[in-house]
Design a protein around this motif. Structure first.
Motif, PDB file in Angstrom:
ATOM      1  N   LEU A 154       0.784  -1.116   0.151  1.00 29.55           N
ATOM      2  CA  LEU A 154       0.002   0.025   0.033  1.00 29.55           C
ATOM      3  C   LEU A 154       1.097   1.197  -0.178  1.00 29.55           C
ATOM      4  O   LEU A 154       1.882   1.194   0.652  1.00 29.55           O
ATOM      5  CB  LEU A 154      -0.840   0.090   1.281  1.00 29.55           C
ATOM      6  CG  LEU A 154      -1.800  -1.241   1.352  1.00 29.55           C
ATOM      7  CD1 LEU A 154      -2.927  -1.113   2.540  1.00 29.55           C
ATOM      8  CD2 LEU A 154      -2.734  -1.089   0.134  1.00 29.55           C
ATOM      9  N   THR A 155       0.350   2.311  -0.552  1.00 29.93           N
ATOM     10  CA  THR A 155       1.161   3.599  -0.805  1.00 29.93           C
ATOM     11  C   THR A 155      -0.011   4.666  -0.314  1.00 29.93           C
ATOM     12  O   THR A 155      -1.164   4.399  -0.470  1.00 29.93           O
ATOM     13  CB  THR A 155       1.719   3.876  -2.161  1.00 29.93           C
ATOM     14  OG1 THR A 155       0.723   3.720  -3.178  1.00 29.93           O
ATOM     15  CG2 THR A 155       2.882   2.677  -2.314  1.00 29.93           C
ATOM     16  N   PHE A 156       0.654   5.797  -0.118  1.00 27.06           N
ATOM     17  CA  PHE A 156       0.090   7.010   0.046  1.00 27.06           C
ATOM     18  C   PHE A 156      -0.449   7.714  -1.208  1.00 27.06           C
ATOM     19  O   PHE A 156       0.232   7.729  -2.133  1.00 27.06           O
ATOM     20  CB  PHE A 156       0.746   8.010   1.234  1.00 27.06           C
ATOM     21  CG  PHE A 156       0.802   7.786   2.507  1.00 27.06           C
ATOM     22  CD1 PHE A 156      -0.149   7.973   3.377  1.00 27.06           C
ATOM     23  CD2 PHE A 156       1.770   6.649   2.877  1.00 27.06           C
ATOM     24  CE1 PHE A 156      -0.108   7.836   4.691  1.00 27.06           C
ATOM     25  CE2 PHE A 156       1.937   6.374   4.224  1.00 27.06           C
ATOM     26  CZ  PHE A 156       1.246   6.738   5.020  1.00 27.06           C
ATOM     27  N   ASP A 157      -1.798   8.177  -1.163  1.00 26.25           N
ATOM     28  CA  ASP A 157      -2.204   8.870  -2.432  1.00 26.25           C
ATOM     29  C   ASP A 157      -1.598  10.296  -2.658  1.00 26.25           C
ATOM     30  O   ASP A 157      -1.326  11.126  -1.600  1.00 26.25           O
ATOM     31  CB  ASP A 157      -3.767   9.177  -2.384  1.00 26.25           C
ATOM     32  CG  ASP A 157      -4.423   9.774  -3.407  1.00 26.25           C
ATOM     33  OD1 ASP A 157      -3.464  10.648  -4.336  1.00 26.25           O
ATOM     34  OD2 ASP A 157      -5.566   9.488  -3.669  1.00 26.25           O
ATOM     35  N   GLU A 158      -0.840  10.684  -3.613  1.00 27.78           N
ATOM     36  CA  GLU A 158       0.049  11.603  -3.778  1.00 27.78           C
ATOM     37  C   GLU A 158      -0.241  12.929  -4.185  1.00 27.78           C
ATOM     38  O   GLU A 158       0.014  13.848  -4.312  1.00 27.78           O
ATOM     39  CB  GLU A 158       1.138  11.121  -4.801  1.00 27.78           C
ATOM     40  CG  GLU A 158       2.231   9.959  -4.110  1.00 27.78           C
ATOM     41  CD  GLU A 158       3.411   9.757  -4.995  1.00 27.78           C
ATOM     42  OE1 GLU A 158       3.687  10.648  -6.116  1.00 27.78           O
ATOM     43  OE2 GLU A 158       4.099   9.019  -4.552  1.00 27.78           O
ATOM     44  N   THR A 159      -1.848  12.791  -4.270  1.00 22.27           N
ATOM     45  CA  THR A 159      -2.557  14.290  -4.261  1.00 22.27           C
ATOM     46  C   THR A 159      -2.825  14.823  -3.116  1.00 22.27           C
ATOM     47  O   THR A 159      -3.594  15.772  -3.297  1.00 22.27           O
ATOM     48  CB  THR A 159      -3.715  13.880  -5.471  1.00 22.27           C
ATOM     49  OG1 THR A 159      -4.933  12.913  -4.680  1.00 22.27           O
ATOM     50  CG2 THR A 159      -3.413  13.001  -6.873  1.00 22.27           C
ATOM     51  N   LEU A 160      -2.917  14.029  -2.164  1.00 23.10           N
ATOM     52  CA  LEU A 160      -3.269  14.385  -0.960  1.00 23.10           C
ATOM     53  C   LEU A 160      -2.328  14.990   0.070  1.00 23.10           C
ATOM     54  O   LEU A 160      -1.161  14.394   0.153  1.00 23.10           O
ATOM     55  CB  LEU A 160      -4.132  13.416  -0.338  1.00 23.10           C
ATOM     56  CG  LEU A 160      -5.475  12.972  -0.886  1.00 23.10           C
ATOM     57  CD1 LEU A 160      -5.822  11.526  -0.293  1.00 23.10           C
ATOM     58  CD2 LEU A 160      -6.505  13.818  -0.917  1.00 23.10           C
ATOM     59  N   VAL A 161      -2.783  15.957   0.862  1.00 25.98           N
ATOM     60  CA  VAL A 161      -2.077  16.525   1.912  1.00 25.98           C
ATOM     61  C   VAL A 161      -2.820  16.331   3.208  1.00 25.98           C
ATOM     62  O   VAL A 161      -2.242  15.925   4.476  1.00 25.98           O
ATOM     63  CB  VAL A 161      -1.447  18.138   1.806  1.00 25.98           C
ATOM     64  CG1 VAL A 161      -0.737  18.671   2.845  1.00 25.98           C
ATOM     65  CG2 VAL A 161      -0.913  18.200   0.282  1.00 25.98           C
ATOM     66  N   TRP A 162      -3.771  16.920   3.448  1.00 26.87           N
ATOM     67  CA  TRP A 162      -4.464  17.146   4.592  1.00 26.87           C
ATOM     68  C   TRP A 162      -5.184  15.626   4.828  1.00 26.87           C
ATOM     69  O   TRP A 162      -5.220  15.121   5.945  1.00 26.87           O
ATOM     70  CB  TRP A 162      -5.484  18.148   4.429  1.00 26.87           C
ATOM     71  CG  TRP A 162      -6.450  18.127   5.786  1.00 26.87           C
ATOM     72  CD1 TRP A 162      -6.176  18.153   7.046  1.00 26.87           C
ATOM     73  CD2 TRP A 162      -7.889  18.266   5.769  1.00 26.87           C
ATOM     74  NE1 TRP A 162      -7.222  18.154   7.999  1.00 26.87           N
ATOM     75  CE2 TRP A 162      -8.391  18.161   7.148  1.00 26.87           C
ATOM     76  CE3 TRP A 162      -8.930  18.276   4.513  1.00 26.87           C
ATOM     77  CZ2 TRP A 162      -9.696  18.437   7.508  1.00 26.87           C
ATOM     78  CZ3 TRP A 162     -10.337  18.316   4.954  1.00 26.87           C
ATOM     79  CH2 TRP A 162     -10.508  18.440   6.593  1.00 26.87           C
ATOM     80  N   LEU A 163      -5.742  15.034   3.836  1.00 29.46           N
ATOM     81  CA  LEU A 163      -6.323  13.709   4.039  1.00 29.46           C
ATOM     82  C   LEU A 163      -5.614  12.420   3.921  1.00 29.46           C
ATOM     83  O   LEU A 163      -6.049  11.445   3.616  1.00 29.46           O
ATOM     84  CB  LEU A 163      -7.757  13.765   3.431  1.00 29.46           C
ATOM     85  CG  LEU A 163      -8.746  14.638   3.834  1.00 29.46           C
ATOM     86  CD1 LEU A 163     -10.001  14.785   2.856  1.00 29.46           C
ATOM     87  CD2 LEU A 163      -9.159  14.411   5.380  1.00 29.46           C
ATOM     88  N   LEU A 164      -4.342  12.544   3.814  1.00 30.33           N
ATOM     89  CA  LEU A 164      -3.509  11.603   3.254  1.00 30.33           C
ATOM     90  C   LEU A 164      -3.659  10.308   4.233  1.00 30.33           C
ATOM     91  O   LEU A 164      -3.312   8.930   3.899  1.00 30.33           O
ATOM     92  CB  LEU A 164      -2.209  11.795   2.980  1.00 30.33           C
ATOM     93  CG  LEU A 164      -1.405  12.351   4.320  1.00 30.33           C
ATOM     94  CD1 LEU A 164      -0.500  11.388   5.176  1.00 30.33           C
ATOM     95  CD2 LEU A 164      -0.036  13.476   3.761  1.00 30.33           C
ATOM     96  N   ASP A 165      -3.598  10.637   5.582  1.00 38.67           N
ATOM     97  CA  ASP A 165      -3.873   9.620   6.483  1.00 38.67           C
ATOM     98  C   ASP A 165      -5.167   8.941   6.380  1.00 38.67           C
ATOM     99  O   ASP A 165      -5.227   7.633   6.766  1.00 38.67           O
ATOM    100  CB  ASP A 165      -3.463  10.074   7.897  1.00 38.67           C
ATOM    101  CG  ASP A 165      -4.387  11.281   8.297  1.00 38.67           C
ATOM    102  OD1 ASP A 165      -5.304  11.995   7.430  1.00 38.67           O
ATOM    103  OD2 ASP A 165      -4.045  12.065   9.385  1.00 38.67           O
ATOM    104  N   CYS A 166      -6.408   9.561   6.316  1.00 38.18           N
ATOM    105  CA  CYS A 166      -7.705   9.008   6.548  1.00 38.18           C
ATOM    106  C   CYS A 166      -7.644   8.124   5.193  1.00 38.18           C
ATOM    107  O   CYS A 166      -8.388   7.085   5.186  1.00 38.18           O
ATOM    108  CB  CYS A 166      -8.792  10.037   6.203  1.00 38.18           C
ATOM    109  SG  CYS A 166      -8.753  11.217   7.686  1.00 38.18           S
TER     110      CYS A 166
END
Length: 221
Positions: A154-166
């Motif tokens: 799994l990876t983090f969605d690179e379009t997100l800053v604030w909601l990357l954790d959710c």
């Protein structure tokens, strides 16, 4: 072994100081089968120079897209441990046995209590009952600094800053179910230079809420 992944940047000139405090808290743990991975977004060499004098730090410059999510993903690519433990650079581990408890977790991922420097006090995690609401920012688990998981793809969605954790928590729940709640604490620093107060502006939050509503519309009840 636990891979401690730390995404770094200049942080208004306080980057080295913040990173030093975090590294100290990692080294003061009862569990020491760890690798420390620093993925750096800095425009200067201050953090790199600091890490070069610490042989126990695996330093990597992020040469890809800038930002918290791409920087985290760059760190994840260099992990070799069985468990991944992200830590934001202005946070610290409080309890001496924190990593030991994460190392012995039974579930595929786990979350602990987050203590804040602001008047908000402790954030005690609870099991999420509505994935759509979690995706839209009803964060029952807190900061990624209070989370660890068994290494996966799994990876983090690179379009997100604030909601990357959710967004990432929705992915973890979808893949592995609810997390184990670990009885330990990390300290979340809340100050004027933190990402929440600088990067995650009002316009960013509106844009990301709209993005998440579209991305997870299938979860809406």
């Amino acid at each position: 072994m636990i891979s401690i992944v730390i995404p770094t940047y200049e942080m208004q000139g306080f980057g080295v100081q913040m990173l030093h405090n975090l590294i100290d808290s990692c080294l003061n743990q009862t569990y020491n089968e760890c690798e420390i991975i620093v993925s750096d977004d800095s425009a200067d060499d201050n953090i790199e120079n600091y890490c070069n004098h610490k042989p126990y730090i695996n330093y990597f410059r992020n040469h890809g897209k800038k930002g918290a999510s791409p920087n985290l993903n760059n760190g994840l690519r260099h992990c070799t441990g069985d468990i991944v433990k992200p830590m934001f650079m202005d946070d610290v581990i409080l309890d001496f046995d924190c990593l030991e408890k994460f190392a012995t977790m039974k579930a595929n991922w786990a979350v602990c209590t987050s203590t804040h420097t602001s008047e908000r006090g402790d954030h005690v995690p609870w099991q999420s009952k509505d994935l759509y609401e979690l995706a839209r920012g009803c964060n029952s688990f807190g900061s990624p600094s209070g989370v660890a998981w068994k290494r996966n793809d799994l990876t983090f969605d690179e379009t997100l800053v604030w909601l990357l954790d959710c967004d990432f928590y929705v992915k973890l729940i979808t893949a592995y179910g609810e997390p184990e709640i670990i009885d330990t604490k990390v300290l979340i620093m809340e100050w004027e230079g933190s990402a929440t107060n600088t990067i995650a502006s009002g316009s960013v939050r509106i844009t990301e809420l709209e993005y998440m509503e579209n991305k997870y519309s299938n979860l809406k009840k």
